[in-house]
Design an enzyme around this catalytic site. Sequence first.
Site, mmCIF file in Angstrom:
data_model
loop_
_atom_site.group_PDB
_atom_site.id
_atom_site.type_symbol
_atom_site.label_atom_id
_atom_site.label_comp_id
_atom_site.label_asym_id
_atom_site.label_seq_id
_atom_site.Cartn_x
_atom_site.Cartn_y
_atom_site.Cartn_z
ATOM 1 N N LEU A 1 0.715 -1.292 -0.019
ATOM 2 C CA LEU A 1 -0.016 -0.024 0.014
ATOM 3 C C LEU A 1 0.805 1.067 0.115
ATOM 4 O O LEU A 1 0.678 2.065 -0.852
ATOM 5 C CB LEU A 1 -1.011 -0.092 1.163
ATOM 6 C CG LEU A 1 -1.825 1.382 1.423
ATOM 7 C CD1 LEU A 1 -2.822 1.428 0.269
ATOM 8 C CD2 LEU A 1 -2.578 1.089 2.806
ATOM 9 N N GLU B 1 3.507 4.121 -0.036
ATOM 10 C CA GLU B 1 4.568 4.947 -1.336
ATOM 11 C C GLU B 1 5.105 5.787 -0.224
ATOM 12 O O GLU B 1 4.762 6.626 0.447
ATOM 13 C CB GLU B 1 3.891 5.409 -2.386
ATOM 14 C CG GLU B 1 3.151 4.182 -3.141
ATOM 15 C CD GLU B 1 2.147 4.673 -4.465
ATOM 16 O OE1 GLU B 1 2.233 5.982 -4.657
ATOM 17 O OE2 GLU B 1 1.277 3.903 -4.798
ATOM 18 N N GLY C 1 2.362 7.936 3.041
ATOM 19 C CA GLY C 1 2.365 6.972 3.851
ATOM 20 C C GLY C 1 1.268 7.213 4.966
ATOM 21 O O GLY C 1 0.391 6.335 4.652
ATOM 22 N N ARG D 1 20.237 -12.115 39.957
ATOM 23 C CA ARG D 1 21.228 -11.029 40.082
ATOM 24 C C ARG D 1 21.319 -10.549 41.511
ATOM 25 O O ARG D 1 20.280 -10.038 42.106
ATOM 26 C CB ARG D 1 21.023 -9.770 39.241
ATOM 27 C CG ARG D 1 21.722 -8.770 39.512
ATOM 28 C CD ARG D 1 23.255 -8.758 38.533
ATOM 29 N NE ARG D 1 24.129 -7.801 38.772
ATOM 30 C CZ ARG D 1 25.328 -7.771 38.446
ATOM 31 N NH1 ARG D 1 25.758 -8.917 38.286
ATOM 32 N NH2 ARG D 1 25.945 -6.654 38.354
ATOM 33 N N GLN E 1 12.223 -2.922 46.871
ATOM 34 C CA GLN E 1 10.758 -2.752 46.484
ATOM 35 C C GLN E 1 10.922 -1.810 45.276
ATOM 36 O O GLN E 1 9.926 -1.676 44.434
ATOM 37 C CB GLN E 1 10.402 -1.716 47.664
ATOM 38 C CG GLN E 1 8.754 -1.914 47.582
ATOM 39 C CD GLN E 1 8.098 -1.399 48.820
ATOM 40 O OE1 GLN E 1 8.506 -0.239 49.365
ATOM 41 N NE2 GLN E 1 7.105 -1.899 49.370
ATOM 42 N N GLY F 1 23.555 -2.463 33.239
ATOM 43 C CA GLY F 1 24.610 -2.401 31.908
ATOM 44 C C GLY F 1 24.386 -3.350 31.019
ATOM 45 O O GLY F 1 24.613 -3.461 29.678
ATOM 46 N N GLU G 1 1.399 -0.034 10.223
ATOM 47 C CA GLU G 1 0.027 -0.091 10.109
ATOM 48 C C GLU G 1 -0.929 1.039 10.429
ATOM 49 O O GLU G 1 -1.929 1.058 11.095
ATOM 50 C CB GLU G 1 -0.645 -1.300 11.129
ATOM 51 C CG GLU G 1 0.140 -2.733 11.149
ATOM 52 C CD GLU G 1 0.381 -3.014 9.513
ATOM 53 O OE1 GLU G 1 -0.129 -2.750 8.625
ATOM 54 O OE2 GLU G 1 1.354 -3.821 9.306
ATOM 55 N N GLY G 2 -0.152 2.340 10.237
ATOM 56 C CA GLY G 2 -0.697 3.468 10.412
ATOM 57 C C GLY G 2 0.028 3.686 11.803
ATOM 58 O O GLY G 2 -0.066 2.967 12.703
HETATM 59 C C1 LIG Z 1 9.960 -2.048 8.728
HETATM 60 C C2 LIG Z 1 8.523 -1.413 8.118
HETATM 61 C C3 LIG Z 1 7.837 -2.376 7.375
HETATM 62 C C4 LIG Z 1 6.656 -1.882 6.454
HETATM 63 N N1 LIG Z 1 5.775 -2.642 5.771
HETATM 64 C C5 LIG Z 1 5.122 -2.449 5.321
HETATM 65 C C6 LIG Z 1 4.586 -3.551 3.994
HETATM 66 O O1 LIG Z 1 4.537 -4.417 4.148
HETATM 67 N N2 LIG Z 1 3.488 -2.910 3.453
HETATM 68 C C7 LIG Z 1 3.192 -1.239 3.301
HETATM 69 O O2 LIG Z 1 2.212 -1.044 2.395
HETATM 70 N N3 LIG Z 1 3.687 -0.578 4.003
HETATM 71 C C8 LIG Z 1 4.557 -1.116 5.070
HETATM 72 N N4 LIG Z 1 5.238 0.008 5.961
HETATM 73 C C9 LIG Z 1 4.867 1.402 5.753
HETATM 74 C C10 LIG Z 1 4.121 1.741 6.919
HETATM 75 O O3 LIG Z 1 2.908 1.341 6.948
HETATM 76 C C11 LIG Z 1 4.445 3.262 6.875
HETATM 77 O O4 LIG Z 1 5.893 3.617 7.364
HETATM 78 C C12 LIG Z 1 3.462 4.076 7.898
HETATM 79 O O5 LIG Z 1 2.132 4.056 7.590
HETATM 80 C C13 LIG Z 1 3.866 5.687 8.152
HETATM 81 O O6 LIG Z 1 4.058 6.221 6.849
HETATM 82 P P1 LIG Z 1 5.543 7.096 6.832
HETATM 83 O O7 LIG Z 1 6.515 6.308 7.379
HETATM 84 O O8 LIG Z 1 5.475 7.828 5.525
HETATM 85 O O9 LIG Z 1 5.082 8.215 7.915
HETATM 86 P P2 LIG Z 1 4.437 9.849 7.829
HETATM 87 O O10 LIG Z 1 3.037 9.649 7.130
HETATM 88 O O11 LIG Z 1 5.675 10.756 6.921
HETATM 89 O O12 LIG Z 1 4.512 10.480 9.135
HETATM 90 C C14 LIG Z 1 5.537 10.734 9.756
HETATM 91 C C15 LIG Z 1 5.149 11.435 11.390
HETATM 92 O O13 LIG Z 1 4.093 12.227 11.081
HETATM 93 C C16 LIG Z 1 3.018 11.841 11.850
HETATM 94 N N5 LIG Z 1 1.649 12.088 11.370
HETATM 95 C C17 LIG Z 1 1.224 11.934 10.006
HETATM 96 N N6 LIG Z 1 -0.005 12.355 9.820
HETATM 97 C C18 LIG Z 1 -0.306 12.906 11.038
HETATM 98 C C19 LIG Z 1 -1.515 13.594 11.528
HETATM 99 N N7 LIG Z 1 -2.633 13.677 10.525
HETATM 100 N N8 LIG Z 1 -1.743 13.955 12.754
HETATM 101 C C20 LIG Z 1 -0.610 13.751 13.531
HETATM 102 N N9 LIG Z 1 0.523 13.141 13.244
HETATM 103 C C21 LIG Z 1 0.604 12.780 11.756
HETATM 104 C C22 LIG Z 1 3.094 10.193 12.135
HETATM 105 O O14 LIG Z 1 2.703 9.679 13.208
HETATM 106 C C23 LIG Z 1 4.715 10.328 12.163
HETATM 107 O O15 LIG Z 1 5.116 10.183 13.224
HETATM 108 C C24 LIG Z 1 6.377 -0.598 6.810
HETATM 109 C C25 LIG Z 1 7.099 0.292 7.397
HETATM 110 C C26 LIG Z 1 8.177 0.005 8.072
HETATM 111 C C27 LIG Z 1 9.010 1.040 9.008
#
Ligand SMILES: Cc1cc2nc3c(=O)[nH]c(=O)nc-3n(C[C@H](O)[C@H](O)[C@H](O)COP(=O)(O)OP(=O)(O)OC[C@H]3O[C@@H](n4cnc5c(N)ncnc54)[C@H](O)[C@@H]3O)c2cc1C
Length: 382
Positions: free
Chosen positions: A126, A128, A132, A269, A280, A342, A365-366
């Site tokens: 999904l 790009e 994101g 430990r 505690q 450590g 997943e968002g």
């Molecule tokens: C290891 C890894 C594996 C992945 N695997 C997959 C996969 O298999 N398939 C797939 O489709 N995707 C995959 N992803 C993508 C993943 O779903 C996205 O990285 C994620 O949805 C966040 O998008 P972004 O990285 O562009 O962050 P951004 O959208 O650029 O966000 C940057 C920051 O801004 C914050 N932000 C953005 N919008 C808002 C808002 N409206 N309000 C407040 N804060 C906001 C976010 O919380 C984040 O802290 C993967 C990511 C990782 C790291």
Amino acid sequence: MSGDYSLTDEQKMVRDTVRRMAQEKIAPLAAEIDDTGVFPSVIREQFKELGLFGLAFPEAYGGSEMGILSSALVLEEIGRICSSSAIICAAPITTGLLILEYGSDQQKKSFIPGIVSGNTTTAVALFETDAGSDPERIATYAEKAGDRYVINGKKGLVDLADEAGLIIVFARTKNSGKPQDISAFIIEKDLTPWSIERTVEKMGTTAIHACELVFEGCAIPQKNRMGEEGGGQIIAARARGLNCILAAARGLGIAQGALDYALNYTKERVQFGRPISSFQGIQFMLADMAALVETGRYLLYKACAEVDRGQAEGYYFGAMAKCFISDAAMKVATDAIQLLGGYGYMKDHPVERMMRDAKLIQLVEGTNYTQHIFLAEGLLGL
Ligand SMILES: Cc1cc2nc3c(=O)[nH]c(=O)nc-3n(C[C@H](O)[C@H](O)[C@H](O)COP(=O)(O)OP(=O)(O)OC[C@H]3O[C@@H](n4cnc5c(N)ncnc54)[C@H](O)[C@@H]3O)c2cc1C
């Protein structure tokens, strides 16, 4: 809404079997998997042998019809030991359940048995680079050409795309600026291979390669569109909903694993002439960690039980569970490092790996922030 999510004897049996298998077969390899970034096929074979890919699927497709709660129990147990292994087990479950819910009869017959048996590895694309948290902005385009679609575009960070036999890809089929612009497609590697531009190095779950993909003139038959044209947003939301539940289960495993390890360590430990667990301050930390784990567990099992009863709000609780548990796992793993002092920072112990792996679950997943938008919309009826 019923709050009944007690485990059946069958579910307890699955959980205990997987707990034993994870201890015996995965634990000795977990540090090496993290160090080398190579996933041993012997573990995948174990998953196949135990039928772990098919727990949530109908018997008609070779599954054991035990629901998503059973899959969550399995991922929790595997996640306790090795997060990469838990992702290997989780990935086909989402793909298969999406095909089960939205696929045509032919797609179900063609793809689900391979997924259930564990012979087909899958991925979901999904994300790009420029889309994101806001997937409505995806630019990958599927152009209709007779009885085919021709897909062009790039996808970023797709887990397991280097191994997958099929990928569910979300692409634009219109440019009207409406949510109905997006459709879902099943792309089979054997028929229309994609290319991998880059595998991106990451801080945890190193054996799961996050790939940047390119689709260039990738022509697929119309029958490989999943659901209606324009129905992709709904399928993408379900993919996130399912993935939230499975990611929460992995996170719960990390939190439990880190707590178990720290608990044992503090009993053994000795400082100031007695086990540090007798102080505690240490006891209070352990109690807080245990409360986080147990609270997360109830929330996740409740979400799963609702989904298994066909209640859509199970996905709402699933998103809540993913946020709560990933934050809890991060805190518990960080506290576990603290409790080891450590040595907690050293690779001699698994807690630093657990902390790295927990961080991921807050991001995928968002991110938790963007999941909060969904949770608030539910509360406010927006
Ligand atoms: C290891 C890894 C594996 C992945 N695997 C997959 C996969 O298999 N398939 C797939 O489709 N995707 C995959 N992803 C993508 C993943 O779903 C996205 O990285 C994620 O949805 C966040 O998008 P972004 O990285 O562009 O962050 P951004 O959208 O650029 O966000 C940057 C920051 O801004 C914050 N932000 C953005 N919008 C808002 C808002 N409206 N309000 C407040 N804060 C906001 C976010 O919380 C984040 O802290 C993967 C990511 C990782 C790291």
